[in-house]
Design a protein around this motif. Structure first.
Motif: not given
Length: 377
Positions: A159-160, A154, A127, A276, A147-148, A156, A264, A70, A150-151
């Motif tokens: 980041s997405a 967090t 995801d 988010e 993609s990575k 994540t 982060d 990233d 996500t939850s």
């Protein structure tokens, strides 16, 4: 008769030498004709061939693959040009951030149907930890970015969203506005109406709320002083995670290295951890408070919220009156719209363009309303 002496023979030879040179120079057999190369314009065969079959241009090498990490990806995306190519139409980048299959893909297909492809792009962050039984097709085919997982609770999801922005920036220099959507979002206007609304704006649409209930708890969710000194409580903002950003703000988000390390961090109090919903409004408030309309264009009903989620519309809720009612509602404009951002928002009435959350079971009744209600303006 006297025999010629060597001296007389030598003199005679000197007298005849100029005449011999004249003969050799003017002799036709000694005339030199310049050669015509294949590239010379005097070669008619070459001219004819060049007219009928132009030389092939060497193929450009394929672009290098984008970085997988990233940090390198964001750094590269932050360096793209902020101005659009001259003579090219503005494009809308639709960014789908999903942890499940897209149940409303048929509705979005109708939304994009017969729309020139030079007016929009689609990007999907799916995801990878979720088992997608049916492959994506139609307008969503081959639109996935690396993609990575996500939850919730967090960073994540932040980041997405940044990953989607980075790929959209690097993919097409004509992307002008960037709309973040989820798998439970639907359009409530036609593409033409949506496109016209967004491309006329020079500002982002992002909810930026100040002094909301629970602001301190959210700010301190990582620890009492974890956000300091970069993010003070005074600068901390809350807003919807679904926004529409200008190209300039998209570059700003992927290029941020100042407050991102603060967000982060892992939360120590999960009940108040919604990074988010805090990172994007806080960043734009701190970096460019006058560059945004402090409101989201994605309608959501918090009156029936549960466990941090807004009301979920079910099949029994889907009637023409629902869609028409969602259109008539006015976005909530943040306090920053009065205090330093843009005082004109007190007189604005921007239309909602999207709505959520809709249960997958609503796809059939929504499709039945598509042509006569949802996509009709």
């Amino acid at each position: 008769m006297l025999s010629p002496t060597p001296l007389s023979l030598f003199c005679a030879l000197l007298l005849c030498l100029p005449f011999a040179l004249i003969i050799s120079i003017t002799s036709p057999s000694a005339t030199v004709t310049p050669a015509i190369s294949d590239d010379s314009p005097q070669n008619p065969l070459k001219l004819s061939a060049s007219r009928t079959k132009p030389p092939r241009k060497p193929r450009s090498p394929p672009p290098p693959p984008l970085p997988e990490d990233d940090e390198s990806l964001f750094r590269l995306a932050s360096r793209v040009h902020s101005r659009l190519p001259l003579g090219e139409p503005k494009k809308i980048a639709f960014l789908f951030l999903t942890v499940k299959p897209l149940p409303f893909a048929p509705l979005w297909e109708l939304f994009f149907n017969k729309t020139p492809t030079n007016l929009f792009n689609v990007y999907v962050h799916a995801d990878p930890s979720y088992p997608y039984d049916q492959p994506f097709s139609g307008v969503f085919a081959r639109r996935f970015i690396p993609s990575k997982p996500t939850s919730r609770f967090t960073p994540t999801l932040i980041s997405a969203a940044r990953r989607l922005l980075a790929h959209a920036l690097l993919h097409d220099p004509s992307n002008y506005m960037f709309a973040l959507l989820s798998e439970s979002c639907i359009p409530i206007h036609s593409f033409n109406f949506t496109y016209s609304t967004l491309t006329r704006s020079r500002k982002s649409f992002i909810e930026i709320l100040k002094n909301e209930v629970g602001s301190f708890d959210r700010w301190a969710a990582r620890g009492p002083e974890a956000m300091l000194p970069e993010v003070t409580l005074e600068d901390f903002r809350i807003g919807s995670q679904f926004w529409v950003l200008t190209r300039r703000h998209a570059r700003l988000v992927v290029g941020d290295r100042r407050i991102w390390p603060k967000f982060d961090q892992a939360c120590v109090v999960l009940e108040t951890c919604y990074p988010e919903e805090n990172y994007f409004p806080t960043l734009l408030h701190m970096r460019d408070p006058r560059g945004s309309v402090p409101a989201t264009l994605t309608q959501v009903d918090w009156s029936g919220s549960f466990d941090g989620h807004p009301r979920m519309y079910v099949a029994a809720d889907v009637w023409p009156e629902l869609i028409l009612g969602l259109r008539k509602e006015r976005p909530r404009y943040g306090d920053d719209g009065i205090n330093g951002s843009d005082s004109s928002v007190t007189h604005r009435h921007d239309p909602f363009l999207f709505a959520r959350k809709f249960a997958p079971e609503t796809v059939e009744p929504l499709l039945s309303l598509a042509n006569d209600v949802i996509l009709k303006d």
